[in-house]
Design a protein around this motif. Structure first.
Motif, PDB file in Angstrom:
ATOM      1  N   TRP A 488      57.203  52.082  36.456  1.00 11.06           N
ATOM      2  CA  TRP A 488      55.790  52.002  36.107  1.00 11.06           C
ATOM      3  C   TRP A 488      55.170  50.692  36.591  1.00 11.06           C
ATOM      4  O   TRP A 488      55.743  49.618  36.397  1.00 11.06           O
ATOM      5  CB  TRP A 488      55.608  52.125  34.600  1.00 11.06           C
ATOM      6  CG  TRP A 488      55.968  53.472  34.057  1.00 11.06           C
ATOM      7  CD1 TRP A 488      57.103  53.807  33.379  1.00 11.06           C
ATOM      8  CD2 TRP A 488      55.185  54.654  34.171  1.00 11.06           C
ATOM      9  NE1 TRP A 488      57.081  55.133  33.058  1.00 11.06           N
ATOM     10  CE2 TRP A 488      55.918  55.693  33.528  1.00 11.06           C
ATOM     11  CE3 TRP A 488      53.956  54.967  34.739  1.00 11.06           C
ATOM     12  CZ2 TRP A 488      55.443  56.992  33.431  1.00 11.06           C
ATOM     13  CZ3 TRP A 488      53.469  56.263  34.656  1.00 11.06           C
ATOM     14  CH2 TRP A 488      54.218  57.258  34.010  1.00 11.06           C
ATOM     15  N   LYS A 489      53.991  50.783  37.156  1.00 11.84           N
ATOM     16  CA  LYS A 489      53.277  49.601  37.634  1.00 11.84           C
ATOM     17  C   LYS A 489      51.810  49.680  37.229  1.00 11.84           C
ATOM     18  O   LYS A 489      51.127  50.676  37.502  1.00 11.84           O
ATOM     19  CB  LYS A 489      53.376  49.485  39.162  1.00 11.84           C
ATOM     20  CG  LYS A 489      52.645  48.268  39.751  1.00 11.84           C
ATOM     21  CD  LYS A 489      52.781  48.228  41.256  1.00 11.84           C
ATOM     22  CE  LYS A 489      51.990  47.087  41.865  1.00 11.84           C
ATOM     23  NZ  LYS A 489      52.036  47.101  43.339  1.00 11.84           N
ATOM     24  N   LEU A 490      51.342  48.636  36.578  1.00 12.89           N
ATOM     25  CA  LEU A 490      49.932  48.496  36.211  1.00 12.89           C
ATOM     26  C   LEU A 490      49.317  47.466  37.146  1.00 12.89           C
ATOM     27  O   LEU A 490      49.872  46.374  37.314  1.00 12.89           O
ATOM     28  CB  LEU A 490      49.805  48.054  34.753  1.00 12.89           C
ATOM     29  CG  LEU A 490      48.396  47.995  34.166  1.00 12.89           C
ATOM     30  CD1 LEU A 490      47.784  49.385  34.078  1.00 12.89           C
ATOM     31  CD2 LEU A 490      48.426  47.339  32.777  1.00 12.89           C
ATOM     32  N   MET A 491      48.186  47.790  37.754  1.00 14.39           N
ATOM     33  CA  MET A 491      47.662  46.948  38.837  1.00 14.39           C
ATOM     34  C   MET A 491      46.148  46.821  38.739  1.00 14.39           C
ATOM     35  O   MET A 491      45.440  47.773  38.410  1.00 14.39           O
ATOM     36  CB  MET A 491      48.049  47.568  40.183  1.00 14.39           C
ATOM     37  CG  MET A 491      47.566  46.810  41.398  1.00 14.39           C
ATOM     38  SD  MET A 491      48.273  47.483  42.924  1.00 14.39           S
ATOM     39  CE  MET A 491      47.409  49.073  43.029  1.00 14.39           C
ATOM     40  N   PHE A 492      45.658  45.628  39.052  1.00 18.61           N
ATOM     41  CA  PHE A 492      44.217  45.352  39.124  1.00 18.61           C
ATOM     42  C   PHE A 492      43.922  44.773  40.498  1.00 18.61           C
ATOM     43  O   PHE A 492      44.426  43.702  40.837  1.00 18.61           O
ATOM     44  CB  PHE A 492      43.809  44.352  38.042  1.00 18.61           C
ATOM     45  CG  PHE A 492      42.343  44.016  38.037  1.00 18.61           C
ATOM     46  CD1 PHE A 492      41.486  44.614  37.118  1.00 18.61           C
ATOM     47  CD2 PHE A 492      41.813  43.101  38.934  1.00 18.61           C
ATOM     48  CE1 PHE A 492      40.133  44.298  37.098  1.00 18.61           C
ATOM     49  CE2 PHE A 492      40.468  42.789  38.926  1.00 18.61           C
ATOM     50  CZ  PHE A 492      39.620  43.389  38.009  1.00 18.61           C
ATOM     51  N   VAL A 493      43.128  45.486  41.282  1.00 17.38           N
ATOM     52  CA  VAL A 493      42.734  45.032  42.608  1.00 17.38           C
ATOM     53  C   VAL A 493      41.222  45.108  42.716  1.00 17.38           C
ATOM     54  O   VAL A 493      40.609  46.155  42.448  1.00 17.38           O
ATOM     55  CB  VAL A 493      43.386  45.874  43.718  1.00 17.38           C
ATOM     56  CG1 VAL A 493      42.889  45.431  45.091  1.00 17.38           C
ATOM     57  CG2 VAL A 493      44.903  45.761  43.646  1.00 17.38           C
ATOM     58  N   SER A 494      40.611  44.006  43.125  1.00 20.37           N
ATOM     59  CA  SER A 494      39.155  43.935  43.226  1.00 20.37           C
ATOM     60  C   SER A 494      38.621  44.778  44.378  1.00 20.37           C
ATOM     61  O   SER A 494      39.328  45.065  45.346  1.00 20.37           O
ATOM     62  CB  SER A 494      38.713  42.480  43.423  1.00 20.37           C
ATOM     63  OG  SER A 494      39.152  41.673  42.354  1.00 20.37           O
ATOM     64  N   SER A 495      37.357  45.143  44.272  1.00 16.76           N
ATOM     65  CA  SER A 495      36.652  45.788  45.379  1.00 16.76           C
ATOM     66  C   SER A 495      36.515  44.787  46.532  1.00 16.76           C
ATOM     67  O   SER A 495      36.385  43.592  46.286  1.00 16.76           O
ATOM     68  CB  SER A 495      35.269  46.233  44.888  1.00 16.76           C
ATOM     69  OG  SER A 495      34.514  46.765  45.932  1.00 16.76           O
ATOM     70  N   PRO A 496      36.594  45.201  47.793  1.00 19.02           N
ATOM     71  CA  PRO A 496      36.608  46.587  48.279  1.00 19.02           C
ATOM     72  C   PRO A 496      38.002  47.190  48.434  1.00 19.02           C
ATOM     73  O   PRO A 496      38.119  48.361  48.739  1.00 19.02           O
ATOM     74  CB  PRO A 496      35.964  46.449  49.657  1.00 19.02           C
ATOM     75  CG  PRO A 496      36.434  45.115  50.137  1.00 19.02           C
ATOM     76  CD  PRO A 496      36.450  44.234  48.916  1.00 19.02           C
ATOM     77  N   ASN A 497      39.051  46.410  48.203  1.00 23.77           N
ATOM     78  CA  ASN A 497      40.399  46.942  48.375  1.00 23.77           C
ATOM     79  C   ASN A 497      40.810  47.852  47.229  1.00 23.77           C
ATOM     80  O   ASN A 497      41.680  48.710  47.396  1.00 23.77           O
ATOM     81  CB  ASN A 497      41.400  45.801  48.507  1.00 23.77           C
ATOM     82  CG  ASN A 497      41.283  45.087  49.835  1.00 23.77           C
ATOM     83  OD1 ASN A 497      41.298  45.703  50.887  1.00 23.77           O
ATOM     84  ND2 ASN A 497      41.138  43.770  49.789  1.00 23.77           N
ATOM     85  N   GLY A 498      40.230  47.635  46.059  1.00 19.40           N
ATOM     86  CA  GLY A 498      40.569  48.432  44.890  1.00 19.40           C
ATOM     87  C   GLY A 498      39.336  48.762  44.078  1.00 19.40           C
ATOM     88  O   GLY A 498      38.200  48.485  44.480  1.00 19.40           O
ATOM     89  N   SER A 499      39.570  49.326  42.902  1.00 16.39           N
ATOM     90  CA  SER A 499      38.464  49.790  42.058  1.00 16.39           C
ATOM     91  C   SER A 499      37.866  48.696  41.195  1.00 16.39           C
ATOM     92  O   SER A 499      36.781  48.862  40.631  1.00 16.39           O
ATOM     93  CB  SER A 499      38.966  50.916  41.145  1.00 16.39           C
ATOM     94  OG  SER A 499      39.927  50.414  40.217  1.00 16.39           O
ATOM     95  N   GLY A 500      38.570  47.573  41.038  1.00 16.35           N
ATOM     96  CA  GLY A 500      38.119  46.556  40.103  1.00 16.35           C
ATOM     97  C   GLY A 500      38.434  46.914  38.667  1.00 16.35           C
ATOM     98  O   GLY A 500      37.920  46.270  37.742  1.00 16.35           O
ATOM     99  N   GLU A 501      39.302  47.909  38.466  1.00 10.87           N
ATOM    100  CA  GLU A 501      39.744  48.332  37.139  1.00 10.87           C
ATOM    101  C   GLU A 501      41.271  48.417  37.145  1.00 10.87           C
ATOM    102  O   GLU A 501      41.901  48.610  38.183  1.00 10.87           O
ATOM    103  CB  GLU A 501      39.175  49.708  36.780  1.00 10.87           C
ATOM    104  CG  GLU A 501      37.654  49.784  36.802  1.00 10.87           C
ATOM    105  CD  GLU A 501      37.017  49.079  35.619  1.00 10.87           C
ATOM    106  OE1 GLU A 501      37.742  48.827  34.620  1.00 10.87           O
ATOM    107  OE2 GLU A 501      35.805  48.788  35.683  1.00 10.87           O
TER     108      GLU A 501
END
Length: 554
Positions: A488-501
């Motif tokens: 299991w991996k929980l991840m936070f990636v900012s926009s524009p590479n990710g959702s920001g959530e």
């Protein structure tokens, strides 16, 4: 520090390995003349599938041979960028505690002066070179340092008896002045702590290898720890013309075709689960949306990149040949990896921000790859190299963290295997230290303990995985953050590479991180979020969201 006899636990972990090595006359006893040598080779910004043994089409026969008789690890993780990984690799300590919580060049005002945000390797954290040197090893390095530029931070002051080093994170691979530009201090080289120049006929991979071989040839009978951190294939894209010419036309079909070919090869080799989702990410640009001239330019960049990897492999072959010719190959542990995922870097933003930045893409396409050109290959080729994992360097997605790992040592039980067990950069230092019979625990004057886990019990066949199922691992850089427990991996990636959530992924079923399972598994989500908060507290992380790798640029 002194060399210690094996404890009962160490003997138990090494028993199977020692029995096998004993059959070929190799011993892991603590006596200096019987312990193994170590050769640690680090590529710079190389993608997971750039090596043939990991699914690539680039000619890497010497790495492929090491992989065929050694251990290939397909679930080995670094950090998202170079200097944090180098700090962990050489100390076994999380980079947030080792002084490189952020890269020196990108420390923010809010982070500056805070614990861990030094921009260089903390003097209170011992390197594996310092530990091995104190235990009677001869320690040598040649290549990129990027862990501090001051005299007291030089590798010669951090445990390397003989060291030729590029202090910065990059340079012109042919040695031409101007990269880094004068406004950033230029490129600085040292040998044994003293500033030195480089010869007129210089190519980074060749010269780094020349210097390492010269250091090795000065051996005095002690076992050695040799560190060979290349700057290839980090931009700027520079390669000898003969190496680039081998790939003329190879990439004319584009990055989508290359990605599909490499993923298929990985599946054929057994590097991917048979049911792993392998669809193209939304961040991959449509090759057919480019005009003919753009396609020609993009293909040329990839040809040069392939030439850099090709040339690096040739130099690795030179070192392997030397070890064989001197009778040291069978008693040398060889480890090869990359410092992060493939690099999506584009240079236009840097050119706008940095005074005196050299011109980008000068001259005709046919002249690209020479010392006067300044090129990077961009996010689309990078995404092909990290496939089927998503994204690339600078991001805590699997594409930014995953590295090919080859471990070769004659007679090991796992020789010829491909392993999907999880391990990370912090595990390398304690592995080498345990093999050398050196105490891994905190020693007098050492502020921080080694936090990685020795892989030796796994390598010796005593265990079926390196880490326990309940072990928790965290990553953070540029405010991009992740926490992992088992699959299991929980991840936070900012926009524009990710959702920001925050998003939750099951990596066993979804290595490309395509399906957010947060709503389906709220209990797992909440547990991992609590673990992240604990990791942030223990690492004293100062969160600053810095988007350094937008996928939209060419």
């Amino acid at each position: 520090m002194s060399v210690l006899p094996f404890t009962a636990a160490r003997r138990a972990a090494c028993r199977a390995l020692a029995c096998i090595l004993g059959c070929v006359g190799i011993s892991l006893a603590a006596a200096a003349d019987e312990r193994p040598n170590f050769l640690l080779i680090l590529a710079d910004d190389m993608g997971f599938s750039d090596v043939g043994a990991f699914g690539g089409e680039i000619a890497t026969p010497h790495l492929d041979q090491l992989a065929a008789s050694g251990l290939r690890m397909s679930n080995f993780h670094a950090t998202p960028t170079c200097s944090p990984t180098r700090a962990e690799l050489l100390t076994g300590v999380d980079h947030h505690l080792a002084g490189l919580a952020n890269m020196a060049e990108l420390i923010t005002d809010a982070q500056r002066g805070k614990p861990g945000y030094l921009g260089y390797l903390d003097e209170g954290v011992l390197t594996v070179a310092e530990r091995l040197s104190a235990a009677g090893y001869r320690t040598v390095m040649s290549g990129k340092w990027h862990l501090g530029k001051q005299a007291q931070q030089d590798p010669h002051r951090r445990g390397f008896e003989s060291a030729f080093a590029l202090l910065e994170g990059g340079h012109n691979h042919f040695g031409k002045p101007g990269m880094p530009p004068a406004s950033l201090g230029g490129a600085n080289y040292t040998e044994n702590g003293e500033p030195v120049g480089i010869p007129e006929q210089f190519y980074s991979s060749d010269y780094f290898t020349d210097k390492l071989l010269a250091f090795l040839d000065e051996g005095d009978g002690r076992p050695f720890f040799a560190y060979l951190p290349f700057t290839a294939p980090h931009w700027p894209l520079h390669a000898p013309a003969a190496n680039t010419a081998k790939y003329r036309g190879r990439y004319d079909a584009g990055w989508e075709v290359l990605r599909a070919q490499r993923v298929a090869k990985q599946a054929e080799l057994g590097l991917l689960a048979a049911n792993a989702p392998v669809q193209s990410p939304q961040t991959l640009r449509d090759w057919d949306s480019l005009g003919p001239d753009q396609q020609r330019e993009q293909a040329r960049k990839m040809e040069i990149y392939a030439g850099m990897v090709d040339r690096m492999d040739w130099n690795i072959g030179r070192v392997v040949d030397y070890l064989k010719q001197t009778g040291q190959f069978d008693n040398t542990v060889i480890i090869f990896l990359s410092d992060n995922g493939a690099a999506p870097d584009t240079l236009e933003n840097m050119a706008r921000k940095v005074p005196d930045f050299p011109p980008i893409d000068p001259g005709a396409v046919k002249d690209w790859g020479g010392p006067d050109s300044l090129l990077s290959y961009g996010p689309n080729w990078a995404q092909a190299a990290t496939a089927p994992r998503r994204l690339y360097k600078s991001v805590v997605a699997e594409g930014g963290l995953i590295s090919p790992l080859i471990i070769h040592y004659g007679g090991w039980p796992r020789g010829g295997e491909i392993s999907n067990t999880f391990a990370n950069a912090r595990d390398i230092a304690p592995t080498l230290l345990e093999m050398a019979g050196v105490q891994v625990a905190e020693a007098s004057g050492d502020r921080l303990v080694v936090r990685g886990r020795s892989m030796l019990p796994y390598l010796a066949g005593e265990r079926q995985r390196v880490h326990g199922a309940d072990d928790v691992f965290g990553w953070e850089l540029f405010g991009q953050r992740a926490i992992r427990k088992n699959q299991w991996k929980l991840m936070f990636v900012s926009s524009p590479n990710g959702s920001g959530e925050w998003a939750l992924y099951n990596l066993d079923e979804d290595p490309g991180e395509t399906l957010d399972l947060s709503r389906r598994h709220p209990d797992v989500f909440n547990e991992l979020l609590s673990w992240w908060e604990e990791y942030q507290r223990r690492m004293q992380i100062v969160l600053e969201e810095q988007v350094v790798s937008p996928y939209t640029a060419m």
